[in-house]
Scaffold this active site. Structure first.
Site, PDB file in Angstrom:
ATOM      1  N   SER A 108       0.846  -1.186   0.000  1.00 50.57           N
ATOM      2  CA  SER A 108       0.000   0.000   0.000  1.00 50.57           C
ATOM      3  C   SER A 108       0.885   1.240   0.000  1.00 50.57           C
ATOM      4  O   SER A 108       1.934   1.258  -0.637  1.00 50.57           O
ATOM      5  CB  SER A 108      -0.944  -0.032   1.202  1.00 50.57           C
ATOM      6  N   SER A 109       0.505   2.262   0.745  1.00 46.73           N
ATOM      7  CA  SER A 109       1.271   3.514   0.796  1.00 46.73           C
ATOM      8  C   SER A 109       0.759   4.367   1.941  1.00 46.73           C
ATOM      9  O   SER A 109      -0.418   4.290   2.312  1.00 46.73           O
ATOM     10  CB  SER A 109       1.114   4.279  -0.525  1.00 46.73           C
ATOM     11  N   TYR A 152      -4.159   8.228  -6.957  1.00 45.37           N
ATOM     12  CA  TYR A 152      -3.247   7.235  -6.389  1.00 45.37           C
ATOM     13  C   TYR A 152      -3.600   6.987  -4.927  1.00 45.37           C
ATOM     14  O   TYR A 152      -3.697   5.830  -4.482  1.00 45.37           O
ATOM     15  CB  TYR A 152      -1.812   7.729  -6.512  1.00 45.37           C
ATOM     16  N   LYS A 185      -4.941   3.451  -2.983  1.00 47.62           N
ATOM     17  CA  LYS A 185      -4.256   2.807  -1.865  1.00 47.62           C
ATOM     18  C   LYS A 185      -5.143   2.748  -0.620  1.00 47.62           C
ATOM     19  O   LYS A 185      -5.044   1.797   0.173  1.00 47.62           O
ATOM     20  CB  LYS A 185      -2.952   3.545  -1.563  1.00 47.62           C
TER      21      LYS A 185
END
Length: 280
Positions: free
Chosen positions: A147-148, A162, A166
């Protein structure tokens, strides 16, 4: 004895960056690995890096495939099972972001970019996991999603699509973790902060642009308190930890943040407020 001896791992997006570092590490730790990406030359570089570690050639399967297509995913799963006979670890690492051709960001960015980002970062993870499920259930295996920190509560106005993808991946991680643990399959995630991966140029940024941004982050403690941007192996080590049931068996449906402290800091906290308060 290497901790992943007898295990088979599939790492998506392994032609560079975090995926490459993860594939190399898992292979060094005894796993047979399937590496995949769309760029055959970069994928071969990953394979050669694995082989340089003394890994036998028959422990590595390189599959050039477009993960965004059902055909590419079928090829990936079927060739892995055909060669290795099982699947124990699925690392959903492949991900992307796009820079608008006209420089637009946020809500002004064309919705077609949203569709492309969600197709790679979210839809492909869902469908590949569906295709891998029966094999992972047989092996009582592990899934690690990449993920982030962009998924967190902090706004991401320049990379909105984006960040949304995520955030959806984090919910997918939690939900599938509960769904699959009843079958003996663990699902977790890692949320990297700034990492030198080569994604900048893949996004369409000019050469050197990401490095310039990374240098700025490292010199400002409100961006990265540790003062150092991450390297792919930093994240690969977390992925290996989550894939190792002996070490992380009681961790279910979680995302481990690896960001040098970035998400711990508010802008006002990054400065020495006491010195301001006590200054003449």
């Amino acid at each position: 004895m290497a901790r992943f001896n007898g295990k088979v791992a599939l790492v998506t997006g392994s032609s560079n960056g975090i995926g490459r570092a993860t594939a190399v590490l898992l292979a060094q730790e005894g796993a047979k690995v399937t590496i995949t990406g769309r760029n055959s030359e970069r994928l071969e570089e990953t394979k050669q890096e694995i082989l340089k570690s003394g890994i036998a050639a028959d422990h590595v399967l390189a599959v050039v495939a477009d993960l965004a297509t059902e055909e590419g995913q079928d090829k990936l799963i079927n060739s892995t099972i055909q060669k290795f006979g099982r699947l124990d670890i699925l690392v959903n690492n492949a991900g992307t972001a796009f820079i608008d051709s006209q420089g637009r960001v946020g809500i002004d960015q064309d919705v077609s970019d949203y569709d492309k980002v969600m197709r790679i970062n979210m839809r492909s993870v869902v469908t590949l996991t569906q295709k891998a499920k029966e094999h992972l259930v047989k092996a009582k295996g592990e899934i690690v999603n990449v993920s982030s920190v962009a998924a967190g509560p902090q706004a991401q106005p320049d990379m909105m699509y984006y960040a949304m993808s995520k955030a959806a991946l984090d919910q997918f991680t939690r939900s599938t973790a509960v769904n699959l643990i009843q079958h003996g399959v663990r699902v977790n995630a890692v949320s990297p902060g700034g990492v030198t991966t080569g994604i900048g140029e893949a996004m369409g940024l000019p050469a050197g642009a990401f490095e310039k941004m990374a240098s700025f982050w490292e010199s400002h403690k409100e961006c990265i308190p540790s003062g150092k941007i991450g390297e792919p192996v930093d994240i690969a080590n977390v992925i290996a930890f989550l894939a190792d049931r002996k070490l992380s068996s009681y961790i279910i449906g979680q995302s481990i943040v690896a960001d040098g402290g970035s998400t711990l800091v508010m802008g006002m906290q990054a400065h020495d407020m006491m010195s301001i308060l006590t200054s003449p």
